[in-house]
Motif scaffolding. Structure first.
Motif, PDB file in Angstrom:
ATOM      1  N   PHE A  28      61.841  23.913   0.270  1.00  0.00           N
ATOM      2  CA  PHE A  28      61.563  25.987  -0.017  1.00  0.00           C
ATOM      3  C   PHE A  28      63.103  26.088  -0.233  1.00  0.00           C
ATOM      4  CE2 PHE A  28      61.381  29.978   1.204  1.00  0.00           C
ATOM      5  CZ  PHE A  28      60.906  30.568   1.326  1.00  0.00           C
ATOM      6  N   GLN A  29      62.955  27.077  -1.261  1.00  0.00           N
ATOM      7  CA  GLN A  29      64.600  27.881  -1.905  1.00  0.00           C
ATOM      8  C   GLN A  29      64.281  29.329  -2.176  1.00  0.00           C
ATOM      9  OE1 GLN A  29      67.545  25.454  -4.370  1.00  0.00           O
ATOM     10  NE2 GLN A  29      69.208  27.223  -4.067  1.00  0.00           N
ATOM     11  N   HIS A  30      64.730  30.162  -1.711  1.00  0.00           N
ATOM     12  CA  HIS A  30      64.596  31.514  -2.723  1.00  0.00           C
ATOM     13  C   HIS A  30      65.853  32.414  -2.644  1.00  0.00           C
ATOM     14  CE1 HIS A  30      65.109  33.086   1.918  1.00  0.00           C
ATOM     15  NE2 HIS A  30      65.729  34.203   1.187  1.00  0.00           N
ATOM     16  N   VAL A  31      66.090  33.042  -3.206  1.00  0.00           N
ATOM     17  CA  VAL A  31      67.104  33.658  -3.910  1.00  0.00           C
ATOM     18  C   VAL A  31      66.654  35.382  -4.150  1.00  0.00           C
ATOM     19  CG1 VAL A  31      68.349  34.668  -5.920  1.00  0.00           C
ATOM     20  CG2 VAL A  31      67.637  32.159  -6.053  1.00  0.00           C
ATOM     21  N   ALA A  32      67.702  35.467  -2.751  1.00  0.00           N
ATOM     22  CA  ALA A  32      67.953  37.372  -2.505  1.00  0.00           C
ATOM     23  C   ALA A  32      68.050  37.765  -3.557  1.00  0.00           C
ATOM     24  CB  ALA A  32      68.009  37.090  -0.865  1.00  0.00           C
ATOM     25  N   ILE A  33      67.825  38.894  -4.187  1.00  0.00           N
ATOM     26  CA  ILE A  33      67.230  39.745  -4.786  1.00  0.00           C
ATOM     27  C   ILE A  33      68.434  41.395  -3.814  1.00  0.00           C
ATOM     28  CG2 ILE A  33      67.850  41.427  -7.152  1.00  0.00           C
ATOM     29  CD1 ILE A  33      66.037  38.689  -7.610  1.00  0.00           C
ATOM     30  N   VAL A  34      69.154  41.914  -4.041  1.00  0.00           N
ATOM     31  CA  VAL A  34      69.266  43.124  -3.504  1.00  0.00           C
ATOM     32  C   VAL A  34      68.403  44.764  -3.960  1.00  0.00           C
ATOM     33  CG1 VAL A  34      70.960  44.546  -2.350  1.00  0.00           C
ATOM     34  CG2 VAL A  34      72.144  42.357  -2.678  1.00  0.00           C
ATOM     35  N   ALA A  35      68.266  44.834  -3.648  1.00  0.00           N
ATOM     36  CA  ALA A  35      68.047  46.665  -3.940  1.00  0.00           C
ATOM     37  C   ALA A  35      67.956  47.931  -2.884  1.00  0.00           C
ATOM     38  CB  ALA A  35      65.805  46.104  -3.771  1.00  0.00           C
ATOM     39  N   SER A  36      68.179  48.378  -4.081  1.00  0.00           N
ATOM     40  CA  SER A  36      69.514  50.135  -3.545  1.00  0.00           C
ATOM     41  C   SER A  36      67.923  50.969  -2.740  1.00  0.00           C
ATOM     42  CB  SER A  36      70.596  50.357  -4.821  1.00  0.00           C
ATOM     43  OG  SER A  36      69.580  50.732  -5.673  1.00  0.00           O
ATOM     44  N   ASP A  37      67.014  50.692  -3.386  1.00  0.00           N
ATOM     45  CA  ASP A  37      66.043  52.359  -3.402  1.00  0.00           C
ATOM     46  C   ASP A  37      64.575  50.893  -3.291  1.00  0.00           C
ATOM     47  OD1 ASP A  37      63.581  53.672  -3.240  1.00  0.00           O
ATOM     48  OD2 ASP A  37      64.920  55.027  -4.558  1.00  0.00           O
ATOM     49  N   MET A  38      64.304  50.526  -2.573  1.00  0.00           N
ATOM     50  CA  MET A  38      63.636  49.672  -2.350  1.00  0.00           C
ATOM     51  C   MET A  38      61.918  49.739  -2.891  1.00  0.00           C
ATOM     52  SD  MET A  38      62.165  46.547  -1.164  1.00  0.00           S
ATOM     53  CE  MET A  38      63.343  45.593   0.569  1.00  0.00           C
ATOM     54  N   ASP A  39      61.336  50.783  -2.390  1.00  0.00           N
ATOM     55  CA  ASP A  39      60.076  51.580  -2.895  1.00  0.00           C
ATOM     56  C   ASP A  39      60.029  51.440  -4.260  1.00  0.00           C
ATOM     57  OD1 ASP A  39      59.137  51.884  -0.184  1.00  0.00           O
ATOM     58  OD2 ASP A  39      60.479  54.093  -0.086  1.00  0.00           O
ATOM     59  N   ALA A  40      60.828  52.019  -5.558  1.00  0.00           N
ATOM     60  CA  ALA A  40      61.082  51.722  -6.528  1.00  0.00           C
ATOM     61  C   ALA A  40      61.702  50.347  -6.697  1.00  0.00           C
ATOM     62  CB  ALA A  40      62.577  52.558  -6.965  1.00  0.00           C
ATOM     63  N   ALA A  41      62.077  49.429  -6.327  1.00  0.00           N
ATOM     64  CA  ALA A  41      62.115  47.952  -6.575  1.00  0.00           C
ATOM     65  C   ALA A  41      60.747  47.259  -6.315  1.00  0.00           C
ATOM     66  CB  ALA A  41      62.612  47.069  -5.666  1.00  0.00           C
ATOM     67  N   LEU A  42      59.919  47.984  -5.275  1.00  0.00           N
ATOM     68  CA  LEU A  42      58.562  47.158  -5.093  1.00  0.00           C
ATOM     69  C   LEU A  42      57.732  47.914  -6.289  1.00  0.00           C
ATOM     70  CD1 LEU A  42      58.562  47.795  -1.621  1.00  0.00           C
ATOM     71  CD2 LEU A  42      58.475  45.071  -2.858  1.00  0.00           C
ATOM     72  N   SER A  43      58.074  49.253  -6.766  1.00  0.00           N
ATOM     73  CA  SER A  43      56.508  49.652  -7.502  1.00  0.00           C
ATOM     74  C   SER A  43      56.421  48.465  -8.905  1.00  0.00           C
ATOM     75  CB  SER A  43      56.997  51.036  -7.537  1.00  0.00           C
ATOM     76  OG  SER A  43      56.358  52.048  -8.783  1.00  0.00           O
ATOM     77  N   ARG A  44      58.233  48.667  -9.332  1.00  0.00           N
ATOM     78  CA  ARG A  44      58.508  47.809 -10.733  1.00  0.00           C
ATOM     79  C   ARG A  44      58.008  46.744 -10.624  1.00  0.00           C
ATOM     80  NH1 ARG A  44      64.442  47.375 -12.179  1.00  0.00           N
ATOM     81  NH2 ARG A  44      64.525  46.681 -10.415  1.00  0.00           N
ATOM     82  N   LEU A  45      58.476  45.902  -9.249  1.00  0.00           N
ATOM     83  CA  LEU A  45      57.585  44.431  -9.022  1.00  0.00           C
ATOM     84  C   LEU A  45      56.427  44.069  -9.202  1.00  0.00           C
ATOM     85  CD1 LEU A  45      58.156  41.596  -8.747  1.00  0.00           C
ATOM     86  CD2 LEU A  45      57.835  42.430  -5.666  1.00  0.00           C
ATOM     87  N   SER A  46      55.712  45.106  -8.644  1.00  0.00           N
ATOM     88  CA  SER A  46      54.102  45.801  -8.743  1.00  0.00           C
ATOM     89  C   SER A  46      52.988  45.510  -9.716  1.00  0.00           C
ATOM     90  CB  SER A  46      53.121  46.501  -7.533  1.00  0.00           C
ATOM     91  OG  SER A  46      53.465  47.961  -7.531  1.00  0.00           O
ATOM     92  N   ARG A  47      54.111  46.172 -10.419  1.00  0.00           N
ATOM     93  CA  ARG A  47      53.108  46.086 -12.024  1.00  0.00           C
ATOM     94  C   ARG A  47      53.221  45.050 -12.449  1.00  0.00           C
ATOM     95  NH1 ARG A  47      56.726  50.685 -12.644  1.00  0.00           N
ATOM     96  NH2 ARG A  47      58.590  49.639 -13.653  1.00  0.00           N
TER      97      ARG A  47
END
Length: 316
Positions: free
Chosen positions: A95-114
């Protein structure tokens, strides 16, 4: 008392070369075009260049987010990626993950969900308690099953650079890569005594929030922050799961045929580092030799848990 051949890794010398800074991240994919679309559309990366081999279609792409870059490479024979897919539970040594910093988590999750990624976390993003850093995080998988994390730091936490960055998009860059390990002390010594990383934080995470973040119940995990000698971010995290129990890799392949993620680090005196690591016991995690020279001042290495890295000589 141990013999010299069985001396604990923490007793190894720390003189000589050392890792200085993060230089990139290489990830194998089955379909390059699909992977590019995901990282650009879901996470905000920009495609900087396409790399062709033998005059044919592009086989690799270099993408950038903020100051950090990753390389996506189409691996010949999609079945080879089964080696990666079989070792991606959170407690697996693969297991290895890359952590990407979100300045606006809600907006980042909304974009990801698409793009409807496969979740690792249960439910929405999780706010961890102050004892675990107080971050808000969410784990998921890319189209090839590789783990990723969105992470948001409250004011006054994390590297100060994330508080200073100004951006018109909700993601800023890469904060760290985290790897699951079977024996925390052994792997810690490999990275500190062997590679010159500094141990900058250590904590034990557990509780409902950690369970939701990892998508499993009863999690107890040691989280160790390691920083290179030159530039401290992006950095490395070791994840030593006590519960669920650590799982060894299920399959092993020769280092040159291994499609697992590769962290790329700039280093001072790479040859000295390799010579020092070669004197350490119990390095091989299966699949043959743990070192392979790629060129002058550039080596491919496998750590005690089988994670890959490239050490590249820093420019004088």
């Amino acid at each position: 008392m141990n013999s010299a051949d069985e001396a604990p890794l923490e007793e190894m010398p720390t003189t000589g070369g050392r890792v200085l800074a993060f230089a990139g991240f290489r990830r194998s994919v089955a379909d390059l075009a699909r992977a590019i679309d995901f990282y650009v559309e879901a996470l905000g990366f920009a495609c900087e260049s396409l790399i062709c081999t033998d005059g044919g279609a592009p086989r690799c792409a270099r993408l950038r987010l903020g100051e950090e870059s990753i390389e996506l490479c189409e691996w010949a024979g999609a079945e080879a990626l089964d080696v990666v897919r079989q070792d991606t539970s959170v407690a697996s040594a693969g297991f290895q993950h890359v952590a990407i910093v979100a300045s606006d988590m809600d907006a980042a999750l909304s974009r990801l969900s698409r793009l409807a990624p496969t979740p690792i976390s249960s439910g929405d993003a999780v706010r961890l308690p102050a004892s675990a850093g107080g971050v808000t995080a969410y784990k998921f998988r890319d189209p090839d099953g590789h783990p990723l994390e969105l992470i948001s730091f409250p004011a006054g936490t994390g590297n100060p650079k994330w508080q200073r960055v100004q951006s018109n998009q909700p993601t800023l860059g890469i904060d760290h890569s985290a790897i699951s390990v079977g024996n925390v002390e052994r792997t810690l010594a490999f990275y500190t005594a062997g590679l010159g990383f500094a141990l900058t934080s250590r904590q034990v995470n557990s509780g409902v929030g950690q369970d939701r973040l990892d998508g499993v119940s009863g999690v107890v995990v040691d989280v160790l922050g390691l920083t290179p000698a030159g530039v401290e971010t992006p950095h490395l995290e070791l994840l030593g799961y006590r519960q669920p129990a650590p799982q060894p890799r299920t399959r092993h392949v020769a280092i040159e045929k291994d499609p697992s993620d590769r962290l790329v680090w700039r280093a001072q005196d790479v040859d000295a580092i390799v010579a020092r690591l070669a004197s350490m016991p119990r390095l091989d995690a299966g699949g043959g030799p743990a070192f392979m020279q790629l060129g002058a001042g550039e080596w491919l290495l496998r750590d005690p848990d089988g994670h890959l890295m490239v050490l590249r000589e820093a420019a004088a």
